[in-house]
Design a protein around this motif. Structure first.
Motif, PDB file in Angstrom:
ATOM      1  N   VAL A  41       1.320  -1.581  33.985  1.00 44.77           N
ATOM      2  CA  VAL A  41       0.181  -1.984  33.145  1.00 44.77           C
ATOM      3  C   VAL A  41      -0.908  -0.916  33.196  1.00 44.77           C
ATOM      4  O   VAL A  41      -1.489  -0.550  32.165  1.00 44.77           O
ATOM      5  CB  VAL A  41      -0.371  -3.362  33.592  1.00 44.77           C
ATOM      6  N   ARG A  94       1.970  -3.970  38.196  1.00 45.21           N
ATOM      7  CA  ARG A  94       0.565  -3.559  38.074  1.00 45.21           C
ATOM      8  C   ARG A  94       0.456  -2.088  37.692  1.00 45.21           C
ATOM      9  O   ARG A  94      -0.385  -1.707  36.876  1.00 45.21           O
ATOM     10  CB  ARG A  94      -0.169  -3.798  39.387  1.00 45.21           C
ATOM     11  N   VAL A 107      -6.235  -3.929  37.192  1.00 48.80           N
ATOM     12  CA  VAL A 107      -4.850  -4.320  37.459  1.00 48.80           C
ATOM     13  C   VAL A 107      -4.653  -4.929  38.840  1.00 48.80           C
ATOM     14  O   VAL A 107      -3.548  -5.316  39.194  1.00 48.80           O
ATOM     15  CB  VAL A 107      -3.863  -3.156  37.227  1.00 48.80           C
TER      16      VAL A 107
END
Length: 75
Positions: free
Chosen positions: A25, A22, A45
């Motif tokens: 990203v 996460r 996220v």
């Protein structure tokens, strides 16, 4: 569970792997020139707390999300 653990590795639990993914990203989204704010990316996220997101982000990347965004959007 055992299959996931073998894919991730014994040193890193599944929760840590998911958090790391996460955050990667989020870092990608922060580095792109878009009109998204840090708070929006945090929720996108999967984090529900912006302060926890900032704490985890700092632990992984060594800087706060806003610092990261300013650094990489200028380049």
């Amino acid at each position: 569970y055992e299959m996931q653990r073998s894919l991730v590795g014994s040193e890193m639990c599944i929760r840590d792997s998911l958090r790391s993914t996460r955050l990667r990203v989020a870092a990608e989204l922060l580095s792109k020139s878009n009109d998204l704010r840090v708070t929006e990316i945090c929720y996108m996220v999967g984090f529900t707390s912006t302060s926890y997101f900032a704490k985890c982000f700092h632990a992984q990347f060594g800087m706060l999300p806003t610092e990261f965004m300013e650094k990489y959007r200028r380049e």
